[in-house]
Design a protein around this motif. Structure first.
Motif, short mmCIF file in Angstrom:
data_model
loop_
_atom_site.label_atom_id
_atom_site.label_comp_id
_atom_site.label_asym_id
_atom_site.label_seq_id
_atom_site.Cartn_x
_atom_site.Cartn_y
_atom_site.Cartn_z
N PRO A 86 0.81 -1.23 0.00
CA PRO A 86 0.00 0.00 0.00
C PRO A 86 0.85 1.28 0.00
CG PRO A 86 -0.92 -1.58 1.55
CD PRO A 86 0.44 -2.10 1.14
N GLU A 87 2.00 1.22 0.66
CA GLU A 87 2.90 2.39 0.66
C GLU A 87 3.42 2.66 -0.74
OE1 GLU A 87 7.02 3.91 2.86
OE2 GLU A 87 6.10 2.02 3.45
N VAL A 88 3.75 1.60 -1.48
CA VAL A 88 4.21 1.77 -2.86
C VAL A 88 3.08 2.35 -3.72
CG1 VAL A 88 5.08 0.59 -4.92
CG2 VAL A 88 5.86 -0.12 -2.64
N ALA A 89 1.87 1.85 -3.51
CA ALA A 89 0.73 2.29 -4.32
C ALA A 89 0.47 3.78 -4.19
CB ALA A 89 -0.53 1.50 -3.93
N LYS A 90 0.86 4.37 -3.06
CA LYS A 90 0.65 5.81 -2.84
C LYS A 90 1.65 6.66 -3.62
CE LYS A 90 -1.06 5.07 1.86
NZ LYS A 90 -0.71 5.19 3.29
N ALA A 91 2.64 6.04 -4.23
CA ALA A 91 3.69 6.80 -4.92
C ALA A 91 3.17 7.54 -6.15
CB ALA A 91 4.84 5.88 -5.31
N LEU A 92 2.07 7.06 -6.73
CA LEU A 92 1.46 7.73 -7.88
C LEU A 92 -0.05 7.84 -7.68
CD1 LEU A 92 3.20 6.01 -10.96
CD2 LEU A 92 3.62 8.32 -10.10
#
Length: 198
Positions: free
Chosen positions: A72-78
């Motif tokens: 989920p943290e990665v998904a927030k990158a874009l």
């Protein structure tokens, strides 16, 4: 076409080695400063580039090789992942009720708005994935599942460029179940080390 691996644990290292063996450039990122793992990427090969997460998510094809709880943290990158292919290499022990009774990749796909998601490369143990896929005159198999046939075809072509023999299993809700780990429910093809002979 540009490539990135997000996550640099055992699976991330194994994928990086596959790219290095074939001279294909790939960015590698974690949530840490790239300087903290630059010597590790350099040791693998000159085509393995340390990057920030913000730089890595600019790639066309992104291998998601983080711990399951970190995606989920990665998904927030874009804000939107439109135009990108995400290759879900993760496995999870989360119980089905935590995943809305979905295959793990279908659940993950909901977080990457607009992305075309392919489940793949996750059924092999890291030490096997790290090895040269040319084995005894054949090629090591990687399984791919996706609800987007075009994305599956692109990742299949990349798998061949990396020396593997891709086998498409169909969509996430059927073929994807064969290669996912969730709770005590292990897909039938998880950890199967198969070789195909042309």
């Amino acid at each position: 076409m540009s490539y990135a691996i997000i996550g640099f644990g055992k699976i991330g290292h194994a994928l990086a080695r596959a790219f290095a063996r074939n001279g294909i450039e790939v960015s590698v990122a974690t949530t840490r400063d790239p300087a903290s793992f630059a010597s590790d990427t350099a040791a693998i090969g000159p085509t393995i580039i340390s990057a920030t997460l913000a730089e890595a998510v600019k790639a066309d094809i992104i291998f998601l090789a983080v711990r399951f709880e970190s995606y989920p943290e990665v998904a927030k990158a874009l804000p939107s992942w439109k135009g990108k292919i995400i290759v879900d290499v993760m496995n999870t022990f989360a119980p089905p009720e935590e995943l809305d009774s979905l295959p793990s990749s279908a659940f993950v796909a909901n977080a990457f708005t607009g992305a075309r998601l392919v489940k793949g490369f996750n059924h092999l143990a890291a030490n096997v994935l790290a090895q040269d896929p040319a084995v005894q005159g054949g090629r090591r198999v990687v399984f791919l599942a996706s609800d987007d046939d075009g994305a599956a075809a692109e990742i299949g072509a990349l798998a061949e460029d990396l020396g593997f023999a891709p086998i498409k299993l169909g969509g996430l809700s059927d073929g994807g179940l064969l290669v996912h780990a969730r709770g005590k429910n292990w897909g039938h093809l998880i950890f199967k080390d198969l070789i195909t002979f042309d």
